[in-house]
Design an enzyme around this catalytic site. Structure first.
Site, PDB file in Angstrom:
ATOM      1  N   ASP A 141      -5.048   3.391   0.800  1.00 45.09           N
ATOM      2  CA  ASP A 141      -4.901   3.645   2.237  1.00 45.09           C
ATOM      3  C   ASP A 141      -4.821   2.303   2.966  1.00 45.09           C
ATOM      4  O   ASP A 141      -4.292   1.349   2.415  1.00 45.09           O
ATOM      5  CB  ASP A 141      -6.053   4.535   2.728  1.00 45.09           C
ATOM      6  CG  ASP A 141      -5.649   5.382   3.928  1.00 45.09           C
ATOM      7  OD1 ASP A 141      -5.148   4.811   4.900  1.00 45.09           O
ATOM      8  OD2 ASP A 141      -5.834   6.609   3.902  1.00 45.09           O
ATOM      9  N   HIS A 186      -1.577   0.778   3.185  1.00 41.52           N
ATOM     10  CA  HIS A 186      -0.877   1.020   4.438  1.00 41.52           C
ATOM     11  C   HIS A 186      -0.893  -0.188   5.358  1.00 41.52           C
ATOM     12  O   HIS A 186      -0.697  -0.053   6.545  1.00 41.52           O
ATOM     13  CB  HIS A 186      -1.496   2.212   5.161  1.00 41.52           C
ATOM     14  CG  HIS A 186      -1.398   3.496   4.391  1.00 41.52           C
ATOM     15  ND1 HIS A 186      -1.677   4.712   4.940  1.00 41.52           N
ATOM     16  CD2 HIS A 186      -1.066   3.739   3.107  1.00 41.52           C
ATOM     17  CE1 HIS A 186      -1.512   5.663   4.024  1.00 41.52           C
ATOM     18  NE2 HIS A 186      -1.156   5.099   2.903  1.00 41.52           N
TER      19      HIS A 186
END
Ligand SMILES: *[C@@H]1O[C@H](CO)[C@@H](O)[C@H](O)[C@H]1NC(C)=O
Ligand SMILES: *[C@@H]1O[C@H](CO)[C@@H](O)[C@H](O)[C@H]1NC(C)=O
Ligand SMILES: *[C@@H]1O[C@H](CO)[C@@H](O)[C@H](O)[C@H]1NC(C)=O
Ligand SMILES: *[C@@H]1O[C@H](CO)[C@@H](O)[C@H](O)[C@H]1NC(C)=O
Ligand SMILES: *[C@@H]1O[C@H](CO)[C@@H](O)[C@H](O)[C@H]1NC(C)=O
Ligand SMILES: *[C@@H]1O[C@H](CO)[C@@H](O)[C@H](O)[C@H]1NC(C)=O
Length: 394
Positions: free
Chosen positions: A220, A244
């Site tokens: 993430d 991300h």
């Protein structure tokens, strides 16, 4: 030999066993009954050692977690305030989290340091969150949403964290909340790509934080800088693959009022990430994001390198939105794999004073169509940006 000298020698030897250096007391978890065999439950030994460390009132007491051992430790709060304003945690071995089946219901935190001032946490050791079973059947609709955060520092001013390797977090790896004057350096966060919600570092209400010379690989956000964070520097960071990127946000979820400001991200490299430079806010929120710099960034095969998203999770426009202003994105170069290398998707109230300078992004596959997106951006200054932005009149 003089009886006096003999007594002196006996006292010195006794002291040398429990004191190292000049009055710096050390507490070794093995001396508190920890087995370090990877299967025995060593939680109780850590709790007892922590109690003594926290009660020590001279110099900088040290908690020693020695090399060549794996300590199985269940969730615990390491609570302050402690007697000394400076504590040293020297981790050279491995701390291992229990398997998912051995966690209590709705557990959200594994190693939680609370109200402890002046922690120096270093060494060459490993914090292994044992997260495989958490990612396997991640279910965001169950009652206890999310997986436990591995290492949390809450109200821990003057924290210094360095050298440690963080593996396989069940959820976020490192969370710093309500803390000031924090330095994080030379850490390595490493978790496979197929893991859900495994942010590298999260900051909430963190003030004056310096993060540098570290590598983060997870499933993430590489770093998420959330509400109440101010004066944050990130430099010499390597992120990816699959993370991300470095996000300011998300902010304003559930109509909340939040802010983040004075954030510098410089000299960092993103490899194979989903995005790199990211600001994300929810429609309907209040507050602001301002004075943000992303500079000297290299992207290698990043899907959407630059993404300012005021419609986070594709939420439709609402009347209220956070105000984004004074953002500089400069000297970003490298390659992208997606269709939208630069997205500046502001809310209707507009983003103000946005500067983009020296940005050269090249498609990995030039035959694939790509475009840039620019909605509601005011006061934009663009110099030497490729691919060109649609909001700029030429
Ligand atoms: C997730 O949990 C909900 C509620 O407990 C359940 O109905 C659903 O089937 C679960 N989904 C998966 C993919 O396990
Ligand atoms: C962040 O960087 C700026 C300029 O490089 C510096 O003045 C400031 O002290 C740094 N802040 C922290 C928290 O390290
Ligand atoms: C960025 O890197 C350059 C050279 O690699 C160095 O001179 C500069 O001090 C670095 N800046 C920061 C903020 O780390
Ligand atoms: C804009 O951001 C820059 C860089 O963070 C900062 O130095 C400057 O003071 C900000 N300007 C305003 C008006 O906030
Ligand atoms: C742009 O950044 C790269 C590294 O990311 C650096 O080598 C180069 O010197 C920078 N260029 C300018 C003009 O600052
Ligand atoms: C606008 O951006 C420039 C360049 O970053 C900065 O110097 C200035 O302070 C900003 N002004 C406002 C009002 O944010």
């Amino acid at each position: 030999m003089d009886l006096f000298i003999i007594i002196f020698l006996i006292i010195s030897i006794a002291f040398c066993n429990s004191w190292v250096g000049f009055g710096e007391k050390t507490f070794n978890v093995l001396e508190y009954g920890a087995k370090g065999d990877g299967t025995s439950d060593d939680t109780h030994a850590f709790v007892k050692a922590w109690k003594d460390l926290c009660g020590a009132n001279e110099g900088t007491p040290t908690l020693e977690i020695p090399a060549a051992h794996t300590f199985l430790v269940h969730q615990n709060v390491f609570k302050g305030p402690c007697q000394s304003q400076n504590l040293h945690i020297k981790l050279d071995g491995t701390i291992l989290a229990p398997h998912r089946k051995d966690w209590g219901p709705c557990s959200k935190k594994w190693l939680h340091f609370l109200d402890v001032h002046g922690i120096t946490f270093d060494g060459s050791g490993v914090i292994n969150g044992n997260g495989e079973d958490w990612w396997k059947d991640y279910n965001s609709t169950t009652q206890c949403v999310g997986s436990p955060t591995a290492l949390i520092f809450e109200r821990c001013d003057e924290l210094q964290l360095s050298g440690i390797t963080h593996l396989n977090g069940p959820g976020f790896h490192l969370y710093v909340v309500h803390s000031k004057d924090v330095t994080i350096s030379h850490i390595n966060i490493n978790t496979p790509a197929n893991s859900h919600n495994t942010d590298g570092i999260d900051l909430t209400n963190a003030i004056r934080v310096n993060i540098y010379d570290s590598t983060i690989q997870g499933g993430d956000d590489c770093i998420a800088i959330k509400g109440g964070s101010q004066f944050i520097n990130v430099t010499q960071l390597t992120c990816g693959p699959t993370t991300h990127g470095i996000s300011v946000g998300s902010l304003g979820g559930g109509g909340s009022e939040e802010f983040a400001e004075n954030i510098n991200v410089k000299n960092s490299t993103f490899n194979g990430a989903i995005s790199a430079v990211k600001i994300k806010t929810w429609p309907g929120g209040k507050g602001y994001v301002k004075s943000i710099i992303f500079d000297h960034i290299i992207v290698n095969e990043v899907y959407n390198p630059i993404y300012l998203d005021q419609h986070y999770m594709r939420t439709p426009e609402k009347e209220q939105a956070l105000k984004v202003s004074n953002v500089t994105i400069s000297n970003i170069s490298g390659t992208f794999t997606g269709e939208e290398p630069i997205v500046l998707d502001c809310a209707k109230i507009g983003c103000d004073n946005i500067t983009l300078r020296q940005i050269i992004l090249i498609a990995v596959d030039p035959s694939k169509p790509s475009k840039t997106i620019c909605n509601n951006v005011n006061g934009i200054i663009v110099d030497n940006v490729s691919p060109s932005l649609q909001c700029v009149q030429t």
